[in-house]
Scaffold this active site. Structure first.
Site: not given
Ligand SMILES: Cc1cc2nc3c(=O)[nH]c(=O)nc-3n(C[C@H](O)[C@H](O)[C@H](O)COP(=O)(O)OP(=O)(O)OC[C@H]3O[C@@H](n4cnc5c(N)ncnc54)[C@H](O)[C@@H]3O)c2cc1C
Length: 330
Positions: A154, A222, A318
């Site tokens: 992570r 998580s 996380e």
């Molecule tokens: C129901 C559920 C289940 C999940 N299961 C898992 C799992 O099994 N495994 C796992 O690893 N994660 C899991 N996650 C967490 C999540 O899916 C991941 O962390 C995912 O990668 C977040 O993507 P996002 O675009 O929504 O990020 P955001 O929440 O929009 O951003 C996350 C971070 O990344 C930064 N960011 C976003 N885009 C960019 C970019 N283009 N350039 C630079 N920085 C950027 C943001 O500033 C922020 O700090 C889960 C979440 C949920 C809600």
């Protein structure tokens, strides 16, 4: 002020001063010129706006998928604003195999390298060849190789020396054509000689059974990372708690499931105001409808302090917690 409830999967009713979606680097540059304080967002599934944010939220919508094929691998070039699960589905439908274990993880492609998303024995780093970004100081394009991304559990360079310094615009993946399924983890181990479609279907089935759908019950997956502890501490704890599960990280460290620790302390199903520790997966905190940021923070602090008291383990969130001036801690 503009409501952020539909822009993050925990659906807190916090606001921001303004919100701009950008589809290319020129639009990003223009948005940055007009914003004194900003927060970069993908799909908000790892972000909680625990207070109103005094700035502009910039939403990455850079799209596009292209591919090239060699004898040994398929290479995918993917815009950071594409949806992760749609990419996994697209790859499967086109016969590009390997990423099925990561099906149904919410979020954008641009965020996947940041915390090196992982599930069912696979991490996205296994497939990332390079990451393209815009350096926010110089506005030059930068390409980081797999090694330069410094992937860990992570974790990656984007959470450390490059945190807040770059915008990821494209992720380049390499899927070797000699596909070998990874079925060592959880329910996948019970499958009989599965192909990629079987793994994809099973991962979706299990995730839908275990995890609350953020569209129905706000959550950010998580809430805490699984802690990594020294072998000595693990052995001491095992004497006191004989059922303590753990996975070997290396010869000196073990990873302990945070869900087990939280469950042992009786948090499963507990509520604090409108925040609940999910009854079937205690690692997930949910918004029962009208939760406020303070309730989330209080519940998370209670869990951290109880785990520390009982197991001498420090849980770390996380999720990214965003307060009035940006990133905050518990
Ligand atoms: C129901 C559920 C289940 C999940 N299961 C898992 C799992 O099994 N495994 C796992 O690893 N994660 C899991 N996650 C967490 C999540 O899916 C991941 O962390 C995912 O990668 C977040 O993507 P996002 O675009 O929504 O990020 P955001 O929440 O929009 O951003 C996350 C971070 O990344 C930064 N960011 C976003 N885009 C960019 C970019 N283009 N350039 C630079 N920085 C950027 C943001 O500033 C922020 O700090 C889960 C979440 C949920 C809600």
């Amino acid at each position: 002020m503009l409501g952020l409830s539909s822009y993050h999967s925990f659906h807190l009713s916090s606001c921001c001063e303004s919100l701009i979606a950008f589809e290319n680097v020129e639009q990003l540059r223009a948005a940055l010129n007009n914003a004194s304080r900003y927060y970069l967002l993908g799909e908000g599934s790892n972000t909680l706006f625990v207070e109103d944010f005094a700035g502009t939220v910039l939403v990455n919508k850079i799209k596009g998928i292209s591919s090239t094929t060699t004898e040994t691998a398929v290479h995918l070039q993917v815009g950071a604003g594409e949806n992760w699960h749609k990419l996994v589905t697209y790859a499967l439908e086109n016969g590009y195999h390997g990423m099925e274990n990561l099906a149904l993880i919410p979020g954008s492609v641009g965020a996947c390298p940041i915390q090196n998303i992982g599930a069912y024995g696979i991490e996205v780093a296994d497939f990332i060849e390079s990451v393209e970004c815009i350096n926010l100081a110089t506005f030059e394009t930068q390409q980081l190789t797999h090694e330069q991304c410094q992937f860990g559990y992570r974790d990656s360079i984007f959470k450390h020396s490059l945190a807040g310094k770059v915008v990821i615009t494209q992720v380049n993946f390499k899927l070797p054509t000699n596909y070998t399924p990874v079925t060592t983890y959880g329910e996948l181990a019970a499958l009989n000689n599965p192909g990629p479609q079987d793994i994809y279907d099973e991962v979706i089935r299990v995730r839908q059974k275990k995890l609350p759908d953020p569209a129905v019950l706000g959550n950010a997956g998580s809430f805490f990372k699984n802690p990594i502890i020294g072998l000595g501490q693990y052995e001491q704890l095992l004497n006191i708690h004989p059922g303590l599960p753990a996975y070997k990280v290396d010869d000196h460290r073990m990873k302990v499931p945070a869900a087990w620790l939280i469950d042992k302390l009786g948090f499963k199903g507990k509520t604090l105001g409108e925040v609940r520790c999910h009854p079937t997966q205690p690692l997930v905190l949910t918004n029962l409808g009208n939760a406020c940021g303070e309730e989330v923070l209080q519940m998370a602090r209670q869990i951290i302090s109880s785990v520390k008291q009982r197991f001498a383990i420090e849980l770390e969130p996380e999720v990214r917690l965003i307060a009035k001036h940006g990133l905050t801690t518990l």
